[in-house]
Design a protein around this motif. Structure first.
Motif, PDB file in Angstrom:
ATOM      1  N   LEU A 113      -1.299   0.966   7.657  1.00 39.59           N
ATOM      2  CA  LEU A 113      -0.518   0.063   6.812  1.00 39.59           C
ATOM      3  C   LEU A 113       0.050  -1.095   7.624  1.00 39.59           C
ATOM      4  O   LEU A 113       0.131  -2.227   7.139  1.00 39.59           O
ATOM      5  CB  LEU A 113       0.617   0.831   6.132  1.00 39.59           C
ATOM      6  N   LEU A 114       0.437  -0.815   8.866  1.00 43.70           N
ATOM      7  CA  LEU A 114       0.966  -1.869   9.724  1.00 43.70           C
ATOM      8  C   LEU A 114      -0.107  -2.913  10.016  1.00 43.70           C
ATOM      9  O   LEU A 114       0.163  -4.123   9.980  1.00 43.70           O
ATOM     10  CB  LEU A 114       1.492  -1.265  11.025  1.00 43.70           C
ATOM     11  N   ARG A 115      -1.323  -2.468  10.294  1.00 45.40           N
ATOM     12  CA  ARG A 115      -2.415  -3.406  10.560  1.00 45.40           C
ATOM     13  C   ARG A 115      -2.730  -4.249   9.326  1.00 45.40           C
ATOM     14  O   ARG A 115      -2.925  -5.465   9.426  1.00 45.40           O
ATOM     15  CB  ARG A 115      -3.664  -2.647  11.011  1.00 45.40           C
TER      16      ARG A 115
ATOM     17  N   LYS B 205      -1.692   1.305  -3.045  1.00 43.68           N
ATOM     18  CA  LYS B 205      -1.651   1.866  -4.396  1.00 43.68           C
ATOM     19  C   LYS B 205      -3.031   2.021  -5.017  1.00 43.68           C
ATOM     20  O   LYS B 205      -3.291   2.999  -5.732  1.00 43.68           O
ATOM     21  CB  LYS B 205      -0.777   0.984  -5.288  1.00 43.68           C
ATOM     22  N   PHE B 206      -3.930   1.077  -4.732  1.00 45.28           N
ATOM     23  CA  PHE B 206      -5.224   1.096  -5.411  1.00 45.28           C
ATOM     24  C   PHE B 206      -6.422   1.310  -4.478  1.00 45.28           C
ATOM     25  O   PHE B 206      -7.456   1.810  -4.911  1.00 45.28           O
ATOM     26  CB  PHE B 206      -5.440  -0.222  -6.175  1.00 45.28           C
ATOM     27  N   ILE B 207      -6.304   0.932  -3.208  1.00 45.73           N
ATOM     28  CA  ILE B 207      -7.458   0.984  -2.311  1.00 45.73           C
ATOM     29  C   ILE B 207      -7.438   2.223  -1.426  1.00 45.73           C
ATOM     30  O   ILE B 207      -8.429   2.959  -1.340  1.00 45.73           O
ATOM     31  CB  ILE B 207      -7.524  -0.295  -1.442  1.00 45.73           C
ATOM     32  N   ASN B 208      -6.331   2.456  -0.748  1.00 48.15           N
ATOM     33  CA  ASN B 208      -6.250   3.583   0.185  1.00 48.15           C
ATOM     34  C   ASN B 208      -4.882   4.245   0.062  1.00 48.15           C
ATOM     35  O   ASN B 208      -3.942   3.898   0.775  1.00 48.15           O
ATOM     36  CB  ASN B 208      -6.491   3.093   1.618  1.00 48.15           C
ATOM     37  N   LYS B 209      -4.775   5.191  -0.846  1.00 50.89           N
ATOM     38  CA  LYS B 209      -3.497   5.847  -1.098  1.00 50.89           C
ATOM     39  C   LYS B 209      -3.056   6.743   0.057  1.00 50.89           C
ATOM     40  O   LYS B 209      -1.870   7.044   0.188  1.00 50.89           O
ATOM     41  CB  LYS B 209      -3.583   6.675  -2.380  1.00 50.89           C
ATOM     42  N   ASP B 210      -3.993   7.189   0.875  1.00 52.94           N
ATOM     43  CA  ASP B 210      -3.671   8.105   1.970  1.00 52.94           C
ATOM     44  C   ASP B 210      -3.547   7.396   3.320  1.00 52.94           C
ATOM     45  O   ASP B 210      -3.603   8.048   4.368  1.00 52.94           O
ATOM     46  CB  ASP B 210      -4.753   9.190   2.064  1.00 52.94           C
ATOM     47  N   ALA B 211      -3.406   6.095   3.302  1.00 49.63           N
ATOM     48  CA  ALA B 211      -3.318   5.343   4.556  1.00 49.63           C
ATOM     49  C   ALA B 211      -2.068   5.736   5.337  1.00 49.63           C
ATOM     50  O   ALA B 211      -0.984   5.882   4.766  1.00 49.63           O
ATOM     51  CB  ALA B 211      -3.302   3.849   4.262  1.00 49.63           C
TER      52      ALA B 211
ATOM     53  N   ALA C 204       4.941 -11.608   0.725  1.00 51.48           N
ATOM     54  CA  ALA C 204       3.566 -11.626   0.224  1.00 51.48           C
ATOM     55  C   ALA C 204       2.719 -10.579   0.935  1.00 51.48           C
ATOM     56  O   ALA C 204       1.934  -9.852   0.304  1.00 51.48           O
ATOM     57  CB  ALA C 204       2.968 -13.019   0.413  1.00 51.48           C
ATOM     58  N   GLY C 205       2.878 -10.482   2.256  1.00 47.46           N
ATOM     59  CA  GLY C 205       2.139  -9.474   3.006  1.00 47.46           C
ATOM     60  C   GLY C 205       2.539  -8.062   2.624  1.00 47.46           C
ATOM     61  O   GLY C 205       1.687  -7.166   2.503  1.00 47.46           O
ATOM     62  N   THR C 206       3.834  -7.853   2.411  1.00 46.32           N
ATOM     63  CA  THR C 206       4.320  -6.524   2.024  1.00 46.32           C
ATOM     64  C   THR C 206       3.803  -6.115   0.652  1.00 46.32           C
ATOM     65  O   THR C 206       3.356  -4.980   0.449  1.00 46.32           O
ATOM     66  CB  THR C 206       5.859  -6.504   2.022  1.00 46.32           C
ATOM     67  N   MET C 207       3.853  -7.037  -0.294  1.00 40.75           N
ATOM     68  CA  MET C 207       3.379  -6.716  -1.647  1.00 40.75           C
ATOM     69  C   MET C 207       1.879  -6.452  -1.667  1.00 40.75           C
ATOM     70  O   MET C 207       1.406  -5.545  -2.363  1.00 40.75           O
ATOM     71  CB  MET C 207       3.741  -7.857  -2.604  1.00 40.75           C
ATOM     72  N   ALA C 208       1.130  -7.247  -0.908  1.00 42.67           N
ATOM     73  CA  ALA C 208      -0.316  -7.027  -0.850  1.00 42.67           C
ATOM     74  C   ALA C 208      -0.638  -5.673  -0.228  1.00 42.67           C
ATOM     75  O   ALA C 208      -1.581  -4.985  -0.647  1.00 42.67           O
ATOM     76  CB  ALA C 208      -0.979  -8.148  -0.050  1.00 42.67           C
ATOM     77  N   THR C 209       0.165  -5.273   0.749  1.00 42.61           N
ATOM     78  CA  THR C 209      -0.079  -4.001   1.431  1.00 42.61           C
ATOM     79  C   THR C 209       0.355  -2.802   0.592  1.00 42.61           C
ATOM     80  O   THR C 209      -0.415  -1.857   0.388  1.00 42.61           O
ATOM     81  CB  THR C 209       0.665  -3.973   2.780  1.00 42.61           C
ATOM     82  N   LYS C 210       1.590  -2.849   0.100  1.00 41.58           N
ATOM     83  CA  LYS C 210       2.149  -1.694  -0.610  1.00 41.58           C
ATOM     84  C   LYS C 210       1.676  -1.599  -2.057  1.00 41.58           C
ATOM     85  O   LYS C 210       1.358  -0.511  -2.541  1.00 41.58           O
ATOM     86  CB  LYS C 210       3.681  -1.765  -0.573  1.00 41.58           C
TER      87      LYS C 210
END
Length: 240
Positions: free
Chosen positions: A119-121, A108-114, A97-103
């Motif tokens: 991404l770890l945080r 994909k939609f909020i911060n593509k250049d993260a 769930a955490g991975t899907m919410a992040t990736k």
């Protein structure tokens, strides 16, 4: 349940982490043979409860009712086994769930250049929130069979998704757009079936056609039909 288990995160995640394809295939086959008997045992428990407690109105209470008649030691072992199964399943699901919410949402939609650190945080945050949400829902639904209803509905969706997955693997005309539309349509049908049953106490078409059958049939028909009429599938076929 059989189809749903084929797309279970707890089962797929370790296989995807294998060092190569050969190990992944071998481990999947070994696991299938090891897990299959448990499905048979589960069915036998239900059949036993049906014979021993013919007046039991709620089939979801079959296992708890059987456990009430066990010796304390045997009951403790069974309960410990159930807890072990729950805990071993919860961890990969929360991580997923955490991975899907992040990736799939944040990156994909909020911060593509993260960057990786960001991404770890976010992954740690979403994973923690997923765990907290699970605990809150567990406390809210304590003593209710709604938890089992949610689990059965989840297996329904996963079983339908497995049908879509099979089309994608074995049928060249399968379309990616059709797969997405099919999964959305399947989710809607499953939700309607569950909602209708919750309100009226019966299923829309026939008592034997539960949300599982409705969703799987919908997935099959929609995936087949949408792939045949989709331009995307024709373009993919021509590129082969």
């Amino acid at each position: 349940s059989v189809l749903g288990a084929c797309t279970a995160q707890a089962g797929i995640q370790p296989i995807l982490a294998a060092k190569d394809v050969h190990v992944a295939k071998k481990s999947a086959i070994i696991t299938a043979f090891a897990v299959a008997p448990f499905g048979v045992f589960t069915a036998l428990l239900g059949m036993t409860a049906r014979v021993k407690y013919p007046a039991l109105a709620n089939a979801k209470l079959a296992l708890p009712t059987l456990m009430m008649d066990l010796e304390p030691l045997a009951g403790g072992i069974v309960l410990a086994s159930i807890m072990a199964a729950i805990l071993s399943t919860v961890s990969p699901i929360i991580l997923a769930a955490g991975t899907m919410a992040t990736k799939d949402i944040y990156q994909k939609f909020i911060n593509k250049d993260a960057d990786d650190e960001k991404l770890l945080r976010i992954s740690r945050l979403t994973t923690g929130l997923s765990g907290i949400l699970c605990m809150v829902l567990a406390l809210i639904m304590y003593g209710s069979t709604r938890v089992l209803d949610i689990v059965y509905f989840a297996y329904t969706l996963r079983g339908a998704i497995f049908v879509v997955l099979l089309f994608g693997i074995y049928w060249k005309r399968a379309s990616s757009k059709a797969a997405v539309k099919s999964m959305i349509l399947t989710t809607i049908v499953g939700f309607v079936w569950v909602a209708y049953h919750s309100v009226t106490g019966r299923y829309p078409i026939h008592a034997s056609i539960t949300e599982t059958y409705a969703s799987v049939i919908t997935a099959f028909i929609s995936m087949l039909t949408l792939s045949l009429i989709s331009k995307d599938s024709k373009q993919e076929l021509e590129s082969l």
